[in-house]
Design an enzyme around this catalytic site. Structure first.
Site, short mmCIF file in Angstrom:
data_model
loop_
_atom_site.label_atom_id
_atom_site.label_comp_id
_atom_site.label_asym_id
_atom_site.label_seq_id
_atom_site.Cartn_x
_atom_site.Cartn_y
_atom_site.Cartn_z
N GLU A 162 0.83 -1.12 -0.01
CA GLU A 162 -0.05 -0.03 0.06
C GLU A 162 0.88 1.35 0.15
O GLU A 162 0.82 2.03 0.92
CB GLU A 162 -1.01 -0.08 1.12
N HIS A 170 -17.47 -10.52 6.55
CA HIS A 170 -16.25 -9.87 6.70
C HIS A 170 -15.66 -10.49 7.98
O HIS A 170 -16.24 -10.72 8.71
CB HIS A 170 -16.65 -8.35 6.92
N HIS A 171 -14.27 -10.74 7.82
CA HIS A 171 -13.39 -11.18 8.55
C HIS A 171 -12.24 -10.49 8.51
O HIS A 171 -11.38 -10.58 7.82
CB HIS A 171 -12.97 -12.73 8.46
N GLU A 172 -11.97 -9.74 9.70
CA GLU A 172 -10.64 -8.74 9.77
C GLU A 172 -9.88 -9.94 10.78
O GLU A 172 -10.08 -9.87 11.96
CB GLU A 172 -11.05 -7.41 10.30
N HIS A 178 -8.25 -8.76 1.61
CA HIS A 178 -7.66 -7.56 1.78
C HIS A 178 -6.17 -7.75 2.35
O HIS A 178 -6.03 -8.66 3.21
CB HIS A 178 -8.42 -6.51 2.43
N GLU A 179 -5.16 -6.91 2.14
CA GLU A 179 -3.90 -7.06 2.76
C GLU A 179 -3.82 -8.32 2.33
O GLU A 179 -3.19 -9.41 3.02
CB GLU A 179 -3.78 -6.94 4.14
N GLU A 218 -7.22 -6.71 -2.74
CA GLU A 218 -6.85 -5.56 -2.61
C GLU A 218 -5.37 -5.64 -3.09
O GLU A 218 -5.16 -5.44 -4.30
CB GLU A 218 -6.69 -4.97 -1.09
N GLU A 258 -9.78 3.56 0.21
CA GLU A 258 -9.74 3.98 1.80
C GLU A 258 -8.72 4.92 1.98
O GLU A 258 -8.93 5.79 2.90
CB GLU A 258 -9.41 2.77 2.52
C1 NOJ Z 1 -8.45 -3.19 5.95
C2 NOJ Z 1 -9.07 -3.14 4.63
O1 NOJ Z 1 -8.52 -2.89 3.30
C3 NOJ Z 1 -10.61 -2.15 4.71
O2 NOJ Z 1 -11.37 -2.00 3.59
C4 NOJ Z 1 -11.10 -2.55 5.86
O3 NOJ Z 1 -12.27 -1.76 6.32
C5 NOJ Z 1 -10.26 -2.51 7.27
N1 NOJ Z 1 -8.98 -3.30 6.89
C6 NOJ Z 1 -11.05 -3.10 8.59
O4 NOJ Z 1 -11.25 -4.48 8.38
CA CA Z 2 -6.35 -2.05 3.17
#
Ligand code: NOJ
Ligand code: CA
Length: 700
Positions: free
Chosen positions: A195, A397-399, A477-478, A496, A502
């Site tokens: 990024e 969604h899973h962060e 993502h990431e 991503e 963002e």
């Molecule tokens: C990074 C992701 O790229 C973003 O889209 C997301 O909202 C945040 N992490 C939180 O999970």
């Molecule tokens: Ca990101």
């Protein structure tokens, strides 16, 4: 041993031997000779692309394996090294001779279940070159296509070797006249993963960069160095050694080893896309052609389309992921978004912040997340059922925040919960600094890994495979960078892996006007990106604010066509779309799945024009769409409409910057107009500074 090796390596190829090689193989004629390679006088084999414009020469002339590449008889890669190094047996390079070659040729078509192109042509000539020093041996398999080359290593089982640790890959890419070659890059092994804003410098000035790495040679030829089919191996970054010599630099494990493997194994493909001009890179299908066919069978459950989400509100501070007054992920808010999505023809609504763990400091501590328990104000069954009535899915969604062991432990239950509620897409996230992915190893010791090391390459794919069992697609993502694995795993629907929208909410600095015209020729060569376009309130805190979108409104529309992804978010809040209903119409109309895509015009980092033909959809594949974006320079483009069908008349619905538009002080000045056109017409398209144009060609 040698012939067995070649047979097995070759069994993946469709045979159609042809005289494509000019082989100067001295005494090399029989398998028997391979056992006494010191008698072999060598020395080189030349592989040509089907159109003969590209030639790869593989040689052992300097008593080690080397290759070089030319395009129209001019060098594009000077003599460069091949080879691997293992902790146990050392470097396989010096005194390795070319002892055998085996050629083949393929010209076939294959179909993508979804994509920017329905039918893909795989037309290449190949050679497997076997190198040996009399003790060890390995193969390098080369393929030459009209749009570039790929090569990979095959290491056969030999000398009872089983477990192997690679401590270095010896591959280099020697760039001619590196001081005169322009290049676009982001740094590798940085804390912010992929990024970063792209830099433009001569090749000579780079240090260590990620791929795809895009280069314009002094003679105008464009190259992109990348890799294909990265599985069970470390990602390749490029490290400049002596001027112009780029070494394949594999991202290490936390213990310093690059790759842990067993014989036999094959490396990912090292790829070099080659084109006479910038758009040629965008029209290349090299990366996908070098990936294995679909392993999942029927994938009709993988569903391209547009989505809305409880997302941007958190990034601009209107909502929170965690609980409280501003909690975004509530049952009622999700239903409101589902109404909006249904009215707009979208397939789903992404909800972030529904699960326990977001309160407090999740940022550096993903162990806090539960992937099955929701906040009290979010009822997963209620929203999923509500969506079902409307024909809109809940998108999961899973962060993980980089705590992958915590995620692994819960993965089965978490995916089961989503499956039970009819969720067919999950966005995953791995927010953690580069080198700081947290895992607990088999001895209970905490280790910190890179996002692009072998451990994580396998971890990401594990999530894809577990999701596929439940007919769920993943948008990572990431992520690890894309290397075309969507061909093999079509449920890896997007990712991503670059600075997305963002950054315009909170990034310092936000994405600059040349960011997306650069992404098109760099990151996007790898595959689809979930950039999340379509912000209509370009500066929530005023046009003078630092954190704002540095584009016109029309450029936001054009991004849907330019930055390919089978899932595209309408990223802004519904209330902001309500302010510009005529412009929002384009987002409602634009498809995300295509029969054909053509990059028509452009220069790296400056501008790009894409035309794409809808696949299926309301027009039954007859409509075309066009997107054009520019950097900080305003420009007027003349677009030849000869890509349209000859026998069809079209209504061109044109969304373009107004005469007074500029991204800084007047980004909302735009014109929506219609014109009747045929494929004999040309269109003049004025683009404002950081502006754009989007067109639907509606077949009449
Ligand atoms: C990074 C992701 O790229 C973003 O889209 C997301 O909202 C945040 N992490 C939180 O999970
Ligand atoms: Ca990101």
């Amino acid at each position: 041993m040698n012939s067995t090796l070649l047979d097995s390596a070759d069994s993946v190829l469709h045979h159609k031997p042809r005289a494509i090689l000019s082989v100067l193989l001295g005494a090399l004629l029989s398998g028997a000779l391979c056992l006494t390679p010191s008698l072999v006088q060598a020395k080189q084999v030349t592989l040509n692309s089907p159109d003969n414009q590209i030639a790869v020469t593989i040689t052992d002339d300097n008593a080690r394996p080397q290759y070089q590449v030319s395009f129209n008889d001019k060098p594009v890669i000077n003599l460069s090294e091949l080879g691997l190094s293992f902790i146990s047996i050392g470097e396989l390079s010096d005194q390795f001779k070319l002892i055998n070659t085996k050629t083949n040729s393929v010209n076939s078509q294959w179909q993508q279940p979804w994509g920017e192109q329905q039918w893909m042509q795989d037309h290449h000539n190949g050679v497997i070159a076997t190198f040996s020093d009399g003790q060890y041996q390995f193969d390098v398999e080369f393929r030459a296509f009209n749009d570039g080359i790929g090569f990979r290593y095959h290491f056969p089982k030999q000398h009872q070797l089983t477990d192997l640790a690679i401590n270095r890959e010896l591959t280099t890419f020697a760039i001619p006249e590196p001081e005169k070659a322009t290049s676009w890059w982001i740094p590798a092994r940085g804390w912010n993963r992929y990024e970063y804003l792209y830099q433009k410098t001569p090749v000579l000035d780079i240090d260590r960069v990620h791929t795809p790495y895009t280069i314009k040679l002094d003679n105008g030829v464009h190259l992109s160095i990348h890799e294909a089919a990265l599985t069970d191996y470390a990602a390749m970054t490029l490290d400049q050694r002596r001027g112009g010599i780029l070494r394949a630099d594999l991202t290490p494990w936390s213990d310093g080893v690059k790759v842990k493997t067993q014989a036999p194994f094959s490396s990912p493909w090292r790829t070099i896309q080659i084109a006479p001009k910038a758009t040629g890179l965008l029209n290349s299908s090299l990366i996908l052609n070098l990936n294995e066919p679909n392993k999942l069978g029927d994938v009709s459950w993988v569903e391209p389309g547009k989505y809305a989400g409880i997302w941007w509100g958190m990034h601009i501070g209107e909502n929170t992921w965690g609980s409280g007054d501003k909690h975004g992920a509530t049952t009622s808010e999700t239903k409101r978004y589902m109404d909006f999505a249904a009215a707009s023809g979208f397939i789903g609504v992404l909800v972030e912040g529904w699960n326990l763990g977001w309160d407090g400091s999740w940022f550096h501590n993903g162990d806090v997340f539960s992937f099955t328990q929701s906040y009290d104000d979010f009822d997963i069954k209620a929203v999923a059922d509500y969506g079902k009535q409307l024909g809109v899915r809940l998108i999961g969604h899973h962060e993980t925040s980089g705590s992958v062991t915590n995620y692994r432990k819960q993965m089965d239950d978490a995916y089961d919960l989503y499956e039970k509620n009819g969720v067919t897409q999950i966005k995953t996230g791995y927010v953690a600094d580069g080198g700081d992915i947290k895992r607990v190893d088999e001895n209970g010791i905490v280790r910190h890994e890179w996002h692009d090391g072998q451990f994580m390459v396998n971890e990401y794919l594990h999530s894809i495979e577990q999701a596929a069992k439940r007919k769920i697609s993943i948008n990572t993502h990431e992520p690890i960078k894309d290397t075309g694995l969507r061909r093999t795993y079509p449920n890896w629907i997007s990712r991503e892996g670059a600075r997305g929208q963002e950054f315009n909410a909170w990034g310092t600095p936000p994405n600059n006007p040349s960011h997306t015209p650069t992404l098109a020729y760099t990151r996007m060569l790898a595959g689809p990106m979930d950039f999340t376009p379509g912000i209509f309130d370009l500066a929530p805190e005023g046009l003078d604010a630092v954190n704002r979108v540095q584009t016109t409104l029309m450029k936001q529309l054009a991004l849907y066509v330019v930055l390919y992804s089978p899932i595209q978010m309408a990223a802004d809040l519904p209330k902001n779309y309500a302010k510009y209903p005529d412009a929002f119409q384009f987002i409602k109309d634009v498809p995300t799945d295509w029969t054909t895509s053509i990059a028509l015009q452009g220069e790296v980092g400056e501008y790009v024009v894409f035309a794409r033909q809808e696949r299926g959809g309301v027009s039954d594949g007859r409509d075309w769409y066009l997107g054009a974006i520019t950097d900080d320079s305003q420009r007027t483009l003349t677009i030849d409409l000869d890509f349209l069908d000859k026998n069809t008349r079209y209504q061109a619905q044109i969304y373009r910057d107004g005469p007074d538009a500029n991204w800084q002080s007047n980004p909302y000045d735009y014109i929506v107009e219609t014109k009747h056109v045929t494929n004999a017409d040309k269109l003049e398209l004025p683009l404002a500074t950081s502006g754009g144009a989007a067109i639907r060609f509606k077949a009449l």
